[in-house]
Design an enzyme around this catalytic site. Structure first.
Site: not given
Ligand code: GLU
Length: 502
Positions: A265-266
């Site tokens: 994820s980010k």
């Protein structure tokens, strides 16, 4: 055979990263392999999570990577538009009403407060996942329970309602996923999902099924996180009477963090400095600039190649592929079931390999102000430096000293004594090769022999030699660099360096 039509259907709720790119790529590869259509559809039914810049970011990513849809948002309207779901509102409304008419869906008037109370009540009686389902709907305010006349008057009075899909208890939905085989789900585990929200906008589920049907999609290739929605989608196809035209399902395995623990994820960009986004952007939530593959110096060919192998195998040990080759060999039966770990080092290795395989003339553009220099020299410089670089941004840093003399010198941990001694040795070496032909083998052997004769190793002299030529102790092969620069230029640099340190 049915025409292959695939779609990439992102929601513009954030910036696209390699997870979404992989989905787009596999959809693209399948469509291209069979001369089919690849469609971009923007799924913006969830207006609360809408990020205005996200759509352009998606479109620009597909353009940069060269995996362009031939139909859909920004890529030419086909016969099935519009391709932005918020522009298709009236279409979905009609289909939601149709399901109510057929008895597969119902109006529900429950307020947020009533829904909240239902959750609390069920939680108290130890229901682990309280949901609006076959058991609960009988106690709620919906058209299955309320008298017909009350339903009509509520609607006539403009009372807000949603349309929910009615899931029967105790049936088994059976459907096939190309990666996972047959999947069976007991309908008692499903809830009565909202199809049409109170603002008359479709939910993701309704919009996605209606659009896939109307747009004649043959294969749905999407992330594993959508697998739990698939039984509902299958039931929707059945309810509409479209089962014969239902697309084939392909749910891709998760892309995992480098340590394999959880979905990429980010946060991994913010915490670990990993590059997973195509372009740099400023992240308002964390107040940080996030670097993209492009700005970091990745080639699009390398990104596509590396991503293609995150969940798919070519069936051999070969790893390097161009996009055209990927189109040729891609096949759904070699998609993998288990999650793939993201490994940035592997991405860098792919980038290095693709830089080496890129024709020099294409690499010239990364040499900025020097890209119009003598072609022959540019070629030689590229040949020399591309073997060492992992990013296109490093091409320039390594190549620039073939066009300008260094002005600063980073001696690192070289001692004054080593530098002084090496300069003398280098001057002697240069005077001895002055009249020799500038040929690699010959000069290299000569250098090696001279070092041996003086009981020296490469590492005793080369750091200073590179410092003189490049301003730093590491760099390309010295002999090859002398051949490109010419003896006179190397002399100039020796003098230059002497002036600097004395
Ligand atoms: N709009 C969904 C997403 O953002 C796509 C789901 C699908 O492909 O059906 O990932």
């Amino acid at each position: 055979m049915r025409k292959i039509r695939t779609r990439f259907a992102p929601s513009p709720t954030g910036f696209l990263h390699i997870g979404g790119i992989r989905t787009a790529l596999y959809n693209y590869l399948l469509a291209k392999k069979y001369n089919g259509d690849f469609i971009l559809r923007i799924e913006d039914t969830d207006q609360n999570r809408f990020v205005p810049e996200a759509q352009d970011y998606i479109v620009n990513t597909l353009k940069w990577l060269g995996i362009e849809p031939n139909e859909g948002v920004c890529f030419g309207e086909g016969d099935f538009g519009p391709y932005i779901q918020s522009q298709r509102k009236s279409i979905y409304e009609k289909y939601a009403e149709l399901l109510v008419e057929k008895g597969f869906a119902y109006y529900a008037f429950d307020t947020d407060k009533e829904l909240e109370e239902m959750h609390v009540r069920l939680s108290k009686s130890n229901v682990t996942t309280p949901q609006y389902n076959y058991a609960v709907r009988n106690f709620m305010k919906n058209s299955l329970v309320l008298p017909k006349s009350e339903v009509e008057s509520r609607i006539a009075n403009g009372e807000p309602y949603v349309i929910r899909f009615k899931i029967n208890q105790g049936e088994v939905v059976r459907f096939k996923d190309i990666i996972r085989g047959w999947i069976k789900v007991d309908t008692s585990t499903l809830d009565d999902k909202v199809l049409l929200k109170s603002d008359k906008m479709a939910s993701y589920h309704l919009a996605s099924v209606v659009d896939d049907y109307l747009m004649k999609i043959s294969h749905i290739i999407r992330g594993e996180e959508w697998l739990p929605s698939a039984p509902l989608h299958v039931l929707l196809y059945r309810a509409f009477g479209w089962e014969g035209e239902m697309p084939k399902f392909v749910h891709l395995p998760l892309l995992l963090k480098p340590n394999g623990k959880g979905k990429l994820s980010k946060r991994d960009t913010l915490d670990e400095g990993l590059t997973i986004f195509p372009f740099s952007f400023f992240d308002k939530n964390s107040n940080k600039e996030i670097t993209g593959f492009r700005e970091k110096g990745f080639l699009r060919e390398a990104i596509l190649n590396a991503i293609s192998l995150l969940g798919w195998s070519p069936g051999s040990n070969r790893e390097l592929f161009s996009l055209d080759e990927l189109i040729n060999i891609f096949s759904l039966d070699r998609l993998q079931k288990s999650g793939s770990k993201f490994n940035i080092k592997k991405f860098e290795w792919f980038n290095h390999q693709h830089i080496i395989n890129t024709p020099n003339s294409e690499l010239f553009k990364y040499l900025k102000e020097y890209s119009n220099e003598n072609r022959d020299k540019l070629n030689k410089v590229c040949d020399l430096v591309k073997e060492r670089v992992y990013f296109t941004t490093d091409l320039y840093d390594n190549a620039k000293y073939f066009f300008k003399r260094p002005e600063n010198f980073d001696k690192a941990n070289l001692s004054e004594d080593n530098i002084k001694f090496s300069i003398g040795w280098i001057e002697n070496f240069m005077s001895l090769i002055k009249d020799k032909p500038l040929e690699f083998e010959c000069l290299h052997d000569f250098l090696k022999n001279l070092l041996e004769k003086d009981n020296l190793k490469f590492v005793d002299i080369m750091p200073t030699f590179r410092l003189i030529i490049f301003g730093k102790i590491s760099g390309p092969d010295v002999i090859k660099s002398i051949i490109i620069l010419g003896i006179d230029e190397v002399y100039e640099r020796i003098n230059n360096f002497k002036n600097y340190i004395l």
